[in-house]
Design a protein around this motif. Structure first.
Motif, PDB file in Angstrom:
ATOM      1  N   ALA A 216      -3.073   0.558   4.091  1.00  0.00           N
ATOM      2  CA  ALA A 216      -2.823  -0.852   3.803  1.00  0.00           C
ATOM      3  C   ALA A 216      -3.717  -1.707   4.696  1.00  0.00           C
ATOM      4  O   ALA A 216      -3.751  -1.512   5.913  1.00  0.00           O
ATOM      5  CB  ALA A 216      -1.354  -1.189   4.038  1.00  0.00           C
ATOM      6  N   ALA A 217      -4.445  -2.631   4.078  1.00  0.00           N
ATOM      7  CA  ALA A 217      -5.360  -3.485   4.838  1.00  0.00           C
ATOM      8  C   ALA A 217      -4.653  -4.659   5.479  1.00  0.00           C
ATOM      9  O   ALA A 217      -5.236  -5.357   6.307  1.00  0.00           O
ATOM     10  CB  ALA A 217      -6.481  -3.985   3.918  1.00  0.00           C
ATOM     11  N   SER A 218      -3.415  -4.909   5.092  1.00  0.00           N
ATOM     12  CA  SER A 218      -2.646  -6.009   5.680  1.00  0.00           C
ATOM     13  C   SER A 218      -1.163  -5.666   5.632  1.00  0.00           C
ATOM     14  O   SER A 218      -0.741  -4.766   4.908  1.00  0.00           O
ATOM     15  CB  SER A 218      -2.914  -7.320   4.932  1.00  0.00           C
ATOM     16  OG  SER A 218      -2.530  -7.216   3.575  1.00  0.00           O
ATOM     17  N   ARG A 219      -0.370  -6.376   6.390  1.00  0.00           N
ATOM     18  CA  ARG A 219       1.067  -6.151   6.448  1.00  0.00           C
ATOM     19  C   ARG A 219       1.737  -6.620   5.155  1.00  0.00           C
ATOM     20  O   ARG A 219       1.261  -7.525   4.475  1.00  0.00           O
ATOM     21  CB  ARG A 219       1.679  -6.896   7.627  1.00  0.00           C
ATOM     22  CG  ARG A 219       1.215  -6.410   8.988  1.00  0.00           C
ATOM     23  CD  ARG A 219       1.693  -4.999   9.265  1.00  0.00           C
ATOM     24  NE  ARG A 219       3.157  -4.894   9.229  1.00  0.00           N
ATOM     25  CZ  ARG A 219       3.820  -3.748   9.316  1.00  0.00           C
ATOM     26  NH1 ARG A 219       3.156  -2.596   9.408  1.00  0.00           N
ATOM     27  NH2 ARG A 219       5.148  -3.718   9.283  1.00  0.00           N
ATOM     28  N   MET A 220       2.849  -5.961   4.817  1.00  0.00           N
ATOM     29  CA  MET A 220       3.611  -6.313   3.621  1.00  0.00           C
ATOM     30  C   MET A 220       5.072  -6.578   3.976  1.00  0.00           C
ATOM     31  O   MET A 220       5.954  -6.318   3.177  1.00  0.00           O
ATOM     32  CB  MET A 220       3.538  -5.174   2.603  1.00  0.00           C
ATOM     33  CG  MET A 220       2.185  -4.974   1.981  1.00  0.00           C
ATOM     34  SD  MET A 220       2.334  -3.898   0.558  1.00  0.00           S
ATOM     35  CE  MET A 220       3.377  -4.866  -0.523  1.00  0.00           C
ATOM     36  N   ASP A 221       5.322  -7.092   5.155  1.00  0.00           N
ATOM     37  CA  ASP A 221       6.673  -7.241   5.662  1.00  0.00           C
ATOM     38  C   ASP A 221       7.608  -7.921   4.659  1.00  0.00           C
ATOM     39  O   ASP A 221       7.432  -9.087   4.303  1.00  0.00           O
ATOM     40  CB  ASP A 221       6.654  -8.040   6.963  1.00  0.00           C
ATOM     41  CG  ASP A 221       5.901  -7.306   8.065  1.00  0.00           C
ATOM     42  OD1 ASP A 221       5.912  -6.067   8.057  1.00  0.00           O
ATOM     43  OD2 ASP A 221       5.289  -7.976   8.910  1.00  0.00           O
ATOM     44  N   GLY A 222       8.598  -7.151   4.190  1.00  0.00           N
ATOM     45  CA  GLY A 222       9.625  -7.673   3.306  1.00  0.00           C
ATOM     46  C   GLY A 222       9.240  -7.838   1.854  1.00  0.00           C
ATOM     47  O   GLY A 222      10.062  -8.280   1.048  1.00  0.00           O
ATOM     48  N   ARG A 240       1.609   9.071  -2.220  1.00  0.00           N
ATOM     49  CA  ARG A 240       0.798   8.721  -1.050  1.00  0.00           C
ATOM     50  C   ARG A 240       0.579   7.216  -0.986  1.00  0.00           C
ATOM     51  O   ARG A 240       0.659   6.617   0.094  1.00  0.00           O
ATOM     52  CB  ARG A 240      -0.548   9.446  -1.104  1.00  0.00           C
ATOM     53  CG  ARG A 240      -0.464  10.951  -1.091  1.00  0.00           C
ATOM     54  CD  ARG A 240       0.116  11.487   0.211  1.00  0.00           C
ATOM     55  NE  ARG A 240       0.128  12.941   0.221  1.00  0.00           N
ATOM     56  CZ  ARG A 240       1.107  13.694  -0.265  1.00  0.00           C
ATOM     57  NH1 ARG A 240       2.176  13.117  -0.786  1.00  0.00           N
ATOM     58  NH2 ARG A 240       1.046  15.010  -0.223  1.00  0.00           N
ATOM     59  N   ALA A 241       0.301   6.591  -2.117  1.00  0.00           N
ATOM     60  CA  ALA A 241       0.079   5.146  -2.127  1.00  0.00           C
ATOM     61  C   ALA A 241       1.362   4.404  -1.760  1.00  0.00           C
ATOM     62  O   ALA A 241       1.338   3.420  -1.007  1.00  0.00           O
ATOM     63  CB  ALA A 241      -0.421   4.704  -3.499  1.00  0.00           C
ATOM     64  N   THR A 242       2.487   4.868  -2.279  1.00  0.00           N
ATOM     65  CA  THR A 242       3.776   4.246  -1.960  1.00  0.00           C
ATOM     66  C   THR A 242       4.079   4.361  -0.479  1.00  0.00           C
ATOM     67  O   THR A 242       4.539   3.406   0.161  1.00  0.00           O
ATOM     68  CB  THR A 242       4.897   4.912  -2.777  1.00  0.00           C
ATOM     69  OG1 THR A 242       4.639   4.731  -4.177  1.00  0.00           O
ATOM     70  CG2 THR A 242       6.246   4.310  -2.444  1.00  0.00           C
ATOM     71  N   GLU A 243       3.819   5.526   0.091  1.00  0.00           N
ATOM     72  CA  GLU A 243       4.065   5.733   1.523  1.00  0.00           C
ATOM     73  C   GLU A 243       3.233   4.790   2.377  1.00  0.00           C
ATOM     74  O   GLU A 243       3.708   4.280   3.409  1.00  0.00           O
ATOM     75  CB  GLU A 243       3.767   7.192   1.881  1.00  0.00           C
ATOM     76  CG  GLU A 243       4.791   8.176   1.305  1.00  0.00           C
ATOM     77  CD  GLU A 243       4.302   9.611   1.318  1.00  0.00           C
ATOM     78  OE1 GLU A 243       5.072  10.501   0.880  1.00  0.00           O
ATOM     79  OE2 GLU A 243       3.145   9.850   1.739  1.00  0.00           O
ATOM     80  N   ALA A 244       1.987   4.539   1.959  1.00  0.00           N
ATOM     81  CA  ALA A 244       1.128   3.625   2.708  1.00  0.00           C
ATOM     82  C   ALA A 244       1.670   2.203   2.668  1.00  0.00           C
ATOM     83  O   ALA A 244       1.632   1.474   3.665  1.00  0.00           O
ATOM     84  CB  ALA A 244      -0.299   3.663   2.145  1.00  0.00           C
ATOM     85  N   LEU A 245       2.201   1.786   1.512  1.00  0.00           N
ATOM     86  CA  LEU A 245       2.764   0.442   1.382  1.00  0.00           C
ATOM     87  C   LEU A 245       4.048   0.296   2.180  1.00  0.00           C
ATOM     88  O   LEU A 245       4.293  -0.733   2.826  1.00  0.00           O
ATOM     89  CB  LEU A 245       3.010   0.121  -0.091  1.00  0.00           C
ATOM     90  CG  LEU A 245       1.761   0.042  -0.981  1.00  0.00           C
ATOM     91  CD1 LEU A 245       2.154  -0.174  -2.441  1.00  0.00           C
ATOM     92  CD2 LEU A 245       0.830  -1.067  -0.518  1.00  0.00           C
ATOM     93  N   LEU A 246       4.881   1.323   2.149  1.00  0.00           N
ATOM     94  CA  LEU A 246       6.125   1.282   2.923  1.00  0.00           C
ATOM     95  C   LEU A 246       5.832   1.267   4.422  1.00  0.00           C
ATOM     96  O   LEU A 246       6.514   0.584   5.195  1.00  0.00           O
ATOM     97  CB  LEU A 246       7.005   2.474   2.563  1.00  0.00           C
ATOM     98  CG  LEU A 246       7.591   2.476   1.144  1.00  0.00           C
ATOM     99  CD1 LEU A 246       8.294   3.801   0.863  1.00  0.00           C
ATOM    100  CD2 LEU A 246       8.561   1.310   0.951  1.00  0.00           C
ATOM    101  N   ALA A 247       4.808   2.011   4.836  1.00  0.00           N
ATOM    102  CA  ALA A 247       4.430   2.032   6.246  1.00  0.00           C
ATOM    103  C   ALA A 247       3.919   0.668   6.699  1.00  0.00           C
ATOM    104  O   ALA A 247       4.000   0.340   7.894  1.00  0.00           O
ATOM    105  CB  ALA A 247       3.361   3.099   6.491  1.00  0.00           C
ATOM    106  N   ALA A 248       3.399  -0.122   5.744  1.00  0.00           N
ATOM    107  CA  ALA A 248       2.901  -1.464   6.060  1.00  0.00           C
ATOM    108  C   ALA A 248       4.007  -2.510   6.028  1.00  0.00           C
ATOM    109  O   ALA A 248       3.730  -3.703   6.196  1.00  0.00           O
ATOM    110  CB  ALA A 248       1.790  -1.852   5.092  1.00  0.00           C
ATOM    111  N   GLY A 249       5.255  -2.077   5.787  1.00  0.00           N
ATOM    112  CA  GLY A 249       6.377  -2.995   5.852  1.00  0.00           C
ATOM    113  C   GLY A 249       6.970  -3.421   4.529  1.00  0.00           C
ATOM    114  O   GLY A 249       7.855  -4.288   4.506  1.00  0.00           O
ATOM    115  N   ALA A 250       6.498  -2.867   3.407  1.00  0.00           N
ATOM    116  CA  ALA A 250       7.073  -3.234   2.110  1.00  0.00           C
ATOM    117  C   ALA A 250       8.560  -2.891   2.088  1.00  0.00           C
ATOM    118  O   ALA A 250       8.966  -1.825   2.546  1.00  0.00           O
ATOM    119  CB  ALA A 250       6.356  -2.509   0.977  1.00  0.00           C
ATOM    120  N   SER A 251       9.368  -3.797   1.559  1.00  0.00           N
ATOM    121  CA  SER A 251      10.806  -3.545   1.495  1.00  0.00           C
ATOM    122  C   SER A 251      11.160  -2.594   0.365  1.00  0.00           C
ATOM    123  O   SER A 251      12.185  -1.905   0.410  1.00  0.00           O
ATOM    124  CB  SER A 251      11.563  -4.867   1.298  1.00  0.00           C
ATOM    125  OG  SER A 251      11.190  -5.470   0.069  1.00  0.00           O
TER     126      SER A 251
END
Length: 278
Positions: A216-222, A240-251
């Motif tokens: 993830a190139a930027s945070r996705m908090d919440g 793998r793509a989902t894990e990267a987004l969740l690691a970036a803070g996606a709720s």
């Protein structure tokens, strides 16, 4: 009375165009001419049947049916029987995928598979639009009864692959989905940092053991994200793509794909090979 005469004039114009052969379209699938049943209208809001009537001739419409039963509701893995109840597959009973909801239109076979390959490897704009509208209908129906995502994220291509192909088919599929949901598409969040071998050259076991190619190139908090891909085979790339987004803070991350591969079908050449076009 005013509406009556407007309707009469529209019908007269439609008949005139039909007589002149100006209302015909070419079927996106077989490329034979046909006359659509429905006018264009608001394409973003079209149902499956309306999309089929607009883009496909009567002979090809039956090949584009949404899979409504006989699949795992967690990952979309198809059952051997099309009309079987929707139940979790053995893999999902052991471990659930990292995404929340999984949406797909149909099984990766026959005419749907050929159209996906035509769009992906031949850059057919007509095929991309038709397929995008089918996926948009799936997403519109699902999010009509649940909270919509905050952002739509198309599966990214590695820079080298994007340069070779000239476009990202997942980005094009995401356009009509964003239009119908009223949700922005973000291509600046998820990036593919590793150039891996084509998925068609890997076995199911090799795909499952893939290293993490995304970041993830930027945070996705919440943020609640909808991840768009064209074809899901094992679900490894989506995971793998989902894990990267969740690691970036996606709720939450939902996944939507146009076609789901089935281990019960013998599809012939791999998905990375070009189709034989009519």
């Amino acid at each position: 009375m005013k509406d009556f005469w407007a309707g009469r004039m529209a019908e007269t114009a439609r008949r005139a165009l039909s007589l002149l052969g100006l209302s015909e379209r070419r079927c996106v699938c077989c490329r034979e001419p046909f006359e659509p049943v429905s006018p264009d209208g608001n394409r973003a809001a079209l149902s499956d049947a309306a999309v089929a009537e607009l883009f496909f001739c009567p002979a090809c419409r039956t090949a584009f049916r949404r899979r409504e039963a006989g699949y795992c509701p967690c990952c979309g893995e198809p059952s051997a029987l099309e009309d079987a109840p929707c139940m979790p597959c053995a893999a999902c009973l052991k471990k659930l995928p990292p995404w929340q909801d999984f949406l797909f239109f149909g099984i990766y076979e026959g005419s749907l598979r050929e159209l996906v390959l035509r769009a992906k490897f031949h850059g057919s704009l007509a095929a991309l639009e038709a397929l995008g509208r089918l996926l948009a209908g799936v997403c519109a129906g699902h999010y009509a009864v649940t909270k919509r995502p905050d952002v739509i994220i198309p599966m990214p291509l590695h820079g080298k692959r994007l340069h070779e192909r000239g476009f990202n088919q997942c980005r094009e599929l995401a356009r009509p989905v964003a239009e119908v949901l009223g949700v922005p598409v973000r291509t600046d969040i998820l990036v593919k940092k590793l150039a891996l071998k084509p998925q068609s050259s890997l076995t199911r076991e090799e795909r499952t053991a893939l290293k993490q190619p995304f970041a993830a190139a930027s945070r996705m908090d919440g943020l609640h994200a909808l991840l768009i891909d064209d074809v899901c085979t094992t679900g490894a790339t989506l995971a793998r793509a989902t894990e990267a987004l969740l690691a970036a803070g996606a709720s939450r991350v939902d996944a939507a794909v146009l076609a789901r591969s089935s281990r019960h079908e013998n599809r012939g050449p791999g998905e990375g090979e070009e189709p034989v076009l009519p």
